[in-house]
Design a protein around this motif. Structure first.
Motif, PDB file in Angstrom:
ATOM      1  N   SER A 114      14.883  20.031 -11.342  1.00 43.02           N
ATOM      2  CA  SER A 114      14.964  20.262 -12.747  1.00 43.02           C
ATOM      3  C   SER A 114      16.320  20.419 -13.490  1.00 43.02           C
ATOM      4  O   SER A 114      16.308  20.192 -14.746  1.00 43.02           O
ATOM      5  N   LYS A 115      17.387  19.692 -12.743  1.00 40.34           N
ATOM      6  CA  LYS A 115      18.523  19.681 -13.591  1.00 40.34           C
ATOM      7  C   LYS A 115      19.492  18.898 -12.573  1.00 40.34           C
ATOM      8  O   LYS A 115      19.329  18.610 -11.337  1.00 40.34           O
ATOM      9  N   LEU A 162      17.688  15.995 -11.349  1.00 36.91           N
ATOM     10  CA  LEU A 162      16.859  15.447 -12.608  1.00 36.91           C
ATOM     11  C   LEU A 162      17.164  14.040 -12.734  1.00 36.91           C
ATOM     12  O   LEU A 162      16.339  13.146 -13.208  1.00 36.91           O
ATOM     13  N   ASP A 197      13.554  25.810 -16.619  1.00 40.06           N
ATOM     14  CA  ASP A 197      14.218  24.555 -16.255  1.00 40.06           C
ATOM     15  C   ASP A 197      13.220  23.458 -15.916  1.00 40.06           C
ATOM     16  O   ASP A 197      13.437  22.333 -16.528  1.00 40.06           O
ATOM     17  N   ASN A 248      11.448  22.482 -19.241  1.00 39.80           N
ATOM     18  CA  ASN A 248      12.231  21.656 -20.109  1.00 39.80           C
ATOM     19  C   ASN A 248      12.710  20.156 -19.436  1.00 39.80           C
ATOM     20  O   ASN A 248      12.566  19.196 -20.140  1.00 39.80           O
ATOM     21  N   ALA A 249      12.631  20.122 -17.893  1.00 37.43           N
ATOM     22  CA  ALA A 249      12.802  18.785 -17.460  1.00 37.43           C
ATOM     23  C   ALA A 249      11.739  17.909 -17.645  1.00 37.43           C
ATOM     24  O   ALA A 249      11.904  16.786 -17.592  1.00 37.43           O
ATOM     25  N   ASP A 254      11.460  16.458 -20.611  1.00 38.82           N
ATOM     26  CA  ASP A 254      12.535  15.341 -21.055  1.00 38.82           C
ATOM     27  C   ASP A 254      12.040  14.066 -20.290  1.00 38.82           C
ATOM     28  O   ASP A 254      12.227  12.843 -20.968  1.00 38.82           O
ATOM     29  N   THR A 263      28.047  16.111 -14.141  1.00 45.19           N
ATOM     30  CA  THR A 263      26.707  16.552 -14.727  1.00 45.19           C
ATOM     31  C   THR A 263      27.081  17.726 -15.573  1.00 45.19           C
ATOM     32  O   THR A 263      28.239  18.339 -15.666  1.00 45.19           O
ATOM     33  N   MET A 314      26.104  20.512 -14.997  1.00 52.29           N
ATOM     34  CA  MET A 314      26.460  21.594 -13.965  1.00 52.29           C
ATOM     35  C   MET A 314      27.815  21.461 -13.556  1.00 52.29           C
ATOM     36  O   MET A 314      28.704  22.639 -13.464  1.00 52.29           O
TER      37      MET A 314
END
Length: 253
Positions: free
Chosen positions: A18-19, A23, A45, A48-49, A52, A193, A195
């Motif tokens: 998811s991130k 992702l 998350d 949203n992913a 996207d 990233t 993150m």
């Protein structure tokens, strides 16, 4: 030759998708033609992913899971298989880190990192392997780290988990080869990233990473796109049991 990297008709499950790098790798596989199942704990998350990925024209679906829970993992694989028909590619990516000096690590810190990074990877790999054995084909790609190979302060539990992943990769490759399943790992260095952006904003830390790297830069998500598609595709049909370090040359120094 181009068709070797074409993943059309394949279904990929990406944990921790998811991130971050999860992702990014999900997007790379999707743009190569694969249908994508992304799985993680956080539903917001995930949603949203998924949006996207779909906005990029990728057939993507979200699945909520705690990879440390065997029942949830088995349900995840069952549901992904039901939705897509197969699980052709597994990107075993879910993980975490707690950075502390050796003498300050609490037992619960150690347990949390090893349970997520190693037990979780084992549970997902085991469940997906059962499905792939039925299919007599598949690609398992475990996400390791340069810290499965090199030593670094304050990384006791994380490095132990990644070293374990490297060994699991070799064992599974030997065990599953007769079923048409390849098992490899990717060991990234530091990848930029959303993150890691804050962590890498420390100039001293950033410069130290660059100094350790032959290519004198920090990795980008795009640097993982080629390796993940290669290991997921027919282009790597004679590659198994390997750890591919995507590290700008760090582990070769």
């Amino acid at each position: 030759m181009k068709d070797l990297f074409n993943l059309s008709g394949k279904a990929a499950l990406v944990t921790g998708g998811s991130k971050g790098i999860g992702l990014g790798m999900a997007r790379a596989l999707g743009l190569a033609g694969a249908k994508i199942a992304i799985a993680s704990r956080g539903i917001e998350d995930l949603e949203n992913a998924t949006t996207d990925l779909q906005n990029d024209g990728i057939d993507a679906k979200a699945f909520q899971v705690d990879v440390t829970n065997k029942h949830q993992v088995d349900e995840l694989v069952k549901n992904v298989t039901s939705h897509f028909g197969t699980v052709d590619i597994l990107v075993n990516n879910a993980g975490m880190n707690i950075r502390k000096p050796l003498v300050e690590i609490e037992e619960e810190d150690w347990d949390k990192v090893l349970t997520t990074n190693l037990k979780g990877l084992f549970l997902v790999g085991q469940s997906v392997a059962k499905q792939m054995i039925k299919q007599q084909s598949g690609r398992i790609i475990n996400i390791s780290s340069i810290l499965g190979e090199v030593g670094m302060s304050f990384q006791t539990s994380y490095a132990a988990s990644k070293g374990g992943i490297n060994q699991l990769t070799k064992v599974w490759a030997d065990e599953l080869a007769s079923h048409g399943i390849t098992v490899n790992a990717i060991g990234p260095a530091y990848i930029k990233t959303p993150m890691t952006e804050g962590w890498l904003s420390d100039k001293k830390r950033y410069n130290n990473i660059v100094e350790q790297t032959m290519l004198k830069r920090v990795g980008e998500l795009s640097d993982l796109a080629g390796p993940i598609v290669f290991l997921a595709s027919d282009a790597s049909s004679y590659v198994t049991g390997q750890v591919l370090y995507v590290d700008g040359g760090w582990t070769a120094k």
